[in-house]
Design a protein around this motif. Structure first.
Motif, PDB file in Angstrom:
ATOM      1  N   PHE A  48      46.524  53.378  14.008  1.00 21.64           N
ATOM      2  CA  PHE A  48      47.654  52.037  13.598  1.00 21.64           C
ATOM      3  C   PHE A  48      46.816  50.967  13.012  1.00 21.64           C
ATOM      4  O   PHE A  48      47.226  50.609  11.712  1.00 21.64           O
ATOM      5  CB  PHE A  48      48.546  51.528  14.810  1.00 21.64           C
ATOM      6  CG  PHE A  48      49.513  52.602  15.243  1.00 21.64           C
ATOM      7  CD1 PHE A  48      50.631  53.255  14.497  1.00 21.64           C
ATOM      8  CD2 PHE A  48      49.404  53.212  16.610  1.00 21.64           C
ATOM      9  CE1 PHE A  48      51.517  54.016  15.033  1.00 21.64           C
ATOM     10  CE2 PHE A  48      50.307  54.062  16.830  1.00 21.64           C
ATOM     11  CZ  PHE A  48      51.262  54.642  16.313  1.00 21.64           C
ATOM     12  N   ALA A  49      45.915  50.710  13.616  1.00 17.92           N
ATOM     13  CA  ALA A  49      44.932  49.734  12.998  1.00 17.92           C
ATOM     14  C   ALA A  49      45.585  48.403  12.481  1.00 17.92           C
ATOM     15  O   ALA A  49      45.098  48.132  11.328  1.00 17.92           O
ATOM     16  CB  ALA A  49      43.692  50.175  12.251  1.00 17.92           C
ATOM     17  N   PHE A  50      46.351  47.946  13.200  1.00 18.55           N
ATOM     18  CA  PHE A  50      46.945  46.502  12.375  1.00 18.55           C
ATOM     19  C   PHE A  50      46.237  45.216  12.430  1.00 18.55           C
ATOM     20  O   PHE A  50      46.203  44.501  13.751  1.00 18.55           O
ATOM     21  CB  PHE A  50      48.370  46.312  13.248  1.00 18.55           C
ATOM     22  CG  PHE A  50      49.500  47.396  12.522  1.00 18.55           C
ATOM     23  CD1 PHE A  50      50.135  47.266  11.489  1.00 18.55           C
ATOM     24  CD2 PHE A  50      49.806  48.332  13.799  1.00 18.55           C
ATOM     25  CE1 PHE A  50      51.030  48.162  11.018  1.00 18.55           C
ATOM     26  CE2 PHE A  50      50.784  49.327  13.136  1.00 18.55           C
ATOM     27  CZ  PHE A  50      51.264  49.086  12.023  1.00 18.55           C
ATOM     28  N   LEU A  51      45.010  45.210  11.816  1.00 12.66           N
ATOM     29  CA  LEU A  51      44.068  44.305  11.960  1.00 12.66           C
ATOM     30  C   LEU A  51      44.537  43.003  11.462  1.00 12.66           C
ATOM     31  O   LEU A  51      43.911  41.941  11.742  1.00 12.66           O
ATOM     32  CB  LEU A  51      42.930  44.519  11.140  1.00 12.66           C
ATOM     33  CG  LEU A  51      42.367  46.251  11.351  1.00 12.66           C
ATOM     34  CD1 LEU A  51      41.157  46.477  10.496  1.00 12.66           C
ATOM     35  CD2 LEU A  51      41.798  45.985  12.849  1.00 12.66           C
ATOM     36  N   LEU A  52      45.672  42.696  10.541  1.00 17.37           N
ATOM     37  CA  LEU A  52      46.251  41.554  10.092  1.00 17.37           C
ATOM     38  C   LEU A  52      47.238  41.018  10.669  1.00 17.37           C
ATOM     39  O   LEU A  52      48.243  41.795  10.618  1.00 17.37           O
ATOM     40  CB  LEU A  52      46.185  41.727   8.681  1.00 17.37           C
ATOM     41  CG  LEU A  52      46.500  40.532   7.745  1.00 17.37           C
ATOM     42  CD1 LEU A  52      45.496  39.363   8.103  1.00 17.37           C
ATOM     43  CD2 LEU A  52      46.511  40.939   6.339  1.00 17.37           C
ATOM     44  N   LEU A  53      47.250  40.028  11.383  1.00 18.17           N
ATOM     45  CA  LEU A  53      48.790  39.387  11.678  1.00 18.17           C
ATOM     46  C   LEU A  53      49.362  38.471  10.806  1.00 18.17           C
ATOM     47  O   LEU A  53      48.842  37.174  10.443  1.00 18.17           O
ATOM     48  CB  LEU A  53      48.523  38.554  12.890  1.00 18.17           C
ATOM     49  CG  LEU A  53      49.631  37.890  13.712  1.00 18.17           C
ATOM     50  CD1 LEU A  53      50.876  38.949  14.037  1.00 18.17           C
ATOM     51  CD2 LEU A  53      49.486  37.068  14.699  1.00 18.17           C
ATOM     52  N   LEU A  54      50.183  38.926   9.880  1.00 23.09           N
ATOM     53  CA  LEU A  54      50.519  38.247   8.693  1.00 23.09           C
ATOM     54  C   LEU A  54      51.335  36.984   9.193  1.00 23.09           C
ATOM     55  O   LEU A  54      50.825  35.899   8.514  1.00 23.09           O
ATOM     56  CB  LEU A  54      51.478  38.999   7.860  1.00 23.09           C
ATOM     57  CG  LEU A  54      50.738  39.969   6.808  1.00 23.09           C
ATOM     58  CD1 LEU A  54      51.668  40.846   6.057  1.00 23.09           C
ATOM     59  CD2 LEU A  54      49.844  39.010   5.618  1.00 23.09           C
ATOM     60  N   ASP A  55      52.266  37.315  10.044  1.00 25.73           N
ATOM     61  CA  ASP A  55      53.018  36.098  10.015  1.00 25.73           C
ATOM     62  C   ASP A  55      53.925  36.160  11.387  1.00 25.73           C
ATOM     63  O   ASP A  55      53.907  36.938  12.320  1.00 25.73           O
ATOM     64  CB  ASP A  55      54.225  35.967   9.151  1.00 25.73           C
ATOM     65  CG  ASP A  55      54.978  34.723   9.136  1.00 25.73           C
ATOM     66  OD1 ASP A  55      54.447  33.760   9.687  1.00 25.73           O
ATOM     67  OD2 ASP A  55      56.144  34.858   8.819  1.00 25.73           O
ATOM     68  N   HIS A  56      54.001  35.138  12.283  1.00 25.03           N
ATOM     69  CA  HIS A  56      54.717  35.028  13.356  1.00 25.03           C
ATOM     70  C   HIS A  56      55.544  33.846  13.326  1.00 25.03           C
ATOM     71  O   HIS A  56      55.245  32.680  12.995  1.00 25.03           O
ATOM     72  CB  HIS A  56      53.774  34.720  14.737  1.00 25.03           C
ATOM     73  CG  HIS A  56      54.405  34.428  15.815  1.00 25.03           C
ATOM     74  ND1 HIS A  56      55.735  35.200  16.346  1.00 25.03           N
ATOM     75  CD2 HIS A  56      54.029  33.368  16.886  1.00 25.03           C
ATOM     76  CE1 HIS A  56      55.926  34.479  17.785  1.00 25.03           C
ATOM     77  NE2 HIS A  56      55.072  33.407  17.761  1.00 25.03           N
TER      78      HIS A  56
END
Lengths: 154, 388
Positions: A48-56
């Protein structure tokens, strides 16, 4: 492609379900107590490698009595986008912080705390971000009122 | 990252300078909210040891206007003009971002003319933004001439925009369902005339600043950040690409007519301030390339597919869409409660500068104040975009 693999995200953690209606991106819903462990798995699992938390951000569902928290994740490795949603009760808005997983979460969470009063457990520096330290109330809540607000003509 | 929690700014300062036997004493100093190098009302609280920066605490909110709250009480069309006031140097691209979010949610199909004109204006805006950034970066590092050059050239673009749009900064041009006006009859000739001169202008920029030894010394190997750290701190746009991650929405999730044009995405190798500088210079060249491919082939058609008097409503649901502004990813989060309402229940903007700002911490902590100025210039912050 991610939409076909949403089921395997559900196996990473207990009680994760896929949300199909009312969203325009691949979305999973998770109980608030499992958010932090699911997120850590999503970031560190190489497939999956979700390295970027774009928004919360948060939506105040005042009629239902809960806050709807949403996280936008992106993986530059696999070029896929995932939305993670959870709800927490309005009268006890507490959730685990993600600042140990993504550094930027610390600041995104501070903004949410400032505007909605959501308390992030184990957050290293939970202070107001935009408003003054002695501000009363949380302005983006739907039931927020102060002396400066104008009445909208009906 | 700090280990002890900060309770308030006052307490932080008070507890910092405890006298001890060491020869130097650390002290706090405010950079901003009124400081020429912060380009607006950004306040950085710096913990210094001599000239070395030990800690950066950004203090925000000096231009917070509550755009998200205001937008909750407006219709989808009225909302657009607020986005001009976030990142005012990418006003048109911000308009595009929110319009695209509304169009996707409402299922509005656009014609090729609208998409092409939007793309051309988007790239002109990117040029205009990078141009100003270039001049200001020079000024921050002690070279005043670039500032004068950039404003000379910016004027040419301002005039082209003013002819069609009638505004020079807060554009409010792209609307849900199309464009506010059709382009001016001179538009195509004006843009071609501009591009003809501008190609050599970029070379002039290079000669004036890029090769300057003093400038090179100030930016090379200053503020080095690797790709993993940049991602960790949520950076996008030239800041992320400078660290070697080729994430450009125009390539990976094309919108407008970006999938029909040829252009490259420049990527840095070292992740220092020079890479971020060089990427923006290259992006200017790429923008010229994109506009050149489109300007002769604007299809015919209407400039608006939804009548201005018609109300726009979107079905119940949650919508997230993104565009690539001059500074990074602008995300628009819309929540609609019911199909009958003309406005959104909740609006949120994921602004590029808010997320890029924090990369200053890994870049500068431990380095000198002079490097802080160079790094801040290379991140290209617009403060109203941070505060919203």
């Amino acid at each position: 492609m991610l939409p076909e693999r949403l089921q395997s995200i559900c196996e990473l953690e207990d009680d994760v379900t896929v949300l199909e209606e009312g969203v325009d991106k691949p979305t999973v819903v998770v109980p608030c107590e499992h958010v932090a462990s699911l997120m850590a798995a999503l970031k560190h699992d190489a497939s999956f490698a979700f390295l970027l938390l774009l928004d919360h951000t948060v939506t105040d569902r005042v009629d239902d009595g809960h806050f709807e928290l949403v996280y936008q994740l992106y993986s530059p490795v696999h070029n896929h986008h995932l939305m993670v949603m959870t709800t927490i009760p309005r009268d006890e808005p507490v959730i685990q912080t993600l600042s140990h997983i993504w550094a930027v979460a610390e600041f995104q969470e501070r903004e949410i705390y400032d505007m909605f009063g959501v308390v992030y457990r184990n957050h290293p520096d939970l202070r107001r971000l935009f408003l003054e330290d002695d501000w009363v109330g949380f302005p983006l809540r739907k039931d927020y009122e102060d002396d400066f607000m104008l009445e909208r003509p009906k | 990252m700090n280990s002890t929690p900060i309770l308030s700014i006052d307490e932080l300062v008070e507890n910092a300078s405890a006298p001890d036997a060491s020869e130097t004493q650390e002290y706090f100093i405010n950079m901003g909210p009124q400081h020429p190098a912060t380009h607006g009302v950004l306040r950085l609280l710096l913990k210094l040891d001599g000239e070395r920066v030990r800690k950066i605490v950004p203090v925000l909110g000096y231009i917070h206007r509550g755009i998200e709250k205001i937008a909750e009480n407006q219709s989808y069309r009225q909302m657009v003009h607020l986005t001009d006031r976030m990142d005012y140097l990418s006003a048109i691209i911000n308009n595009w971002g929110v319009s695209m979010a509304v169009e996707k949610a409402a299922g509005i199909e656009l014609n090729p003319r609208i998409e092409t004109i939007r793309t051309i204006f988007g790239e002109l805006e990117r040029l205009r933004s990078h141009q100003l950034w270039w001049g200001v970066m020079g000024m921050d590092l002690g070279a005043f001439t670039p500032f004068l050059y950039c404003f000379r050239d910016r004027e040419l673009l301002n005039d082209i925009m003013e002819k069609t749009i009638g505004a020079r900064l807060t554009m409010n041009y792209i609307q849900p369902g199309g464009l506010m006006h059709d382009v001016h009859e001179d538009f195509v000739d004006d843009v071609k005339g501009f591009l003809k001169g501008f190609k050599s202008t970029i070379d002039e920029y290079d000669q004036l600043l890029s090769g300057n030894v003093i400038f090179q010394e100030r930016v090379r190997n200053v503020g080095i950040m690797d790709g993993a750290t940049a991602l960790d701190y949520g950076a996008t746009g030239p800041v992320l690409r400078g660290s070697g991650v080729a994430y450009d929405l125009r390539k990976v999730e094309p919108y407008g007519v970006y999938d029909q044009v040829d252009f490259d995405v420049p990527v840095g190798t070292t992740g220092d301030s020079w890479d971020r500088y060089w990427i923006r210079i290259e992006e200017m060249r790429q923008s010229v390339r994109i506009i050149e491919q489109l300007i002769d082939n604007i299809p015919d058609g209407k400039h608006m597919v939804v009548k201005m008097a018609q109300k726009i409503k979107i079905p119940q649901g949650r919508y997230y869409s993104q565009v690539e502004t001059a500074r990074g990813v602008l995300g628009t989060w819309l929540v609609s409660e019911s199909e009958k309402k003309e406005g959104a229940y909740r609006v949120h903007f994921r602004s590029p500068c808010f997320n890029n700002l924090w990369t200053l911490i890994p870049m500068v902590e431990g380095d000198l104040i002079g490097s802080l100025v160079a790094c801040m210039a290379s991140i290209d912050l617009v403060i109203p975009d941070i505060d919203r």
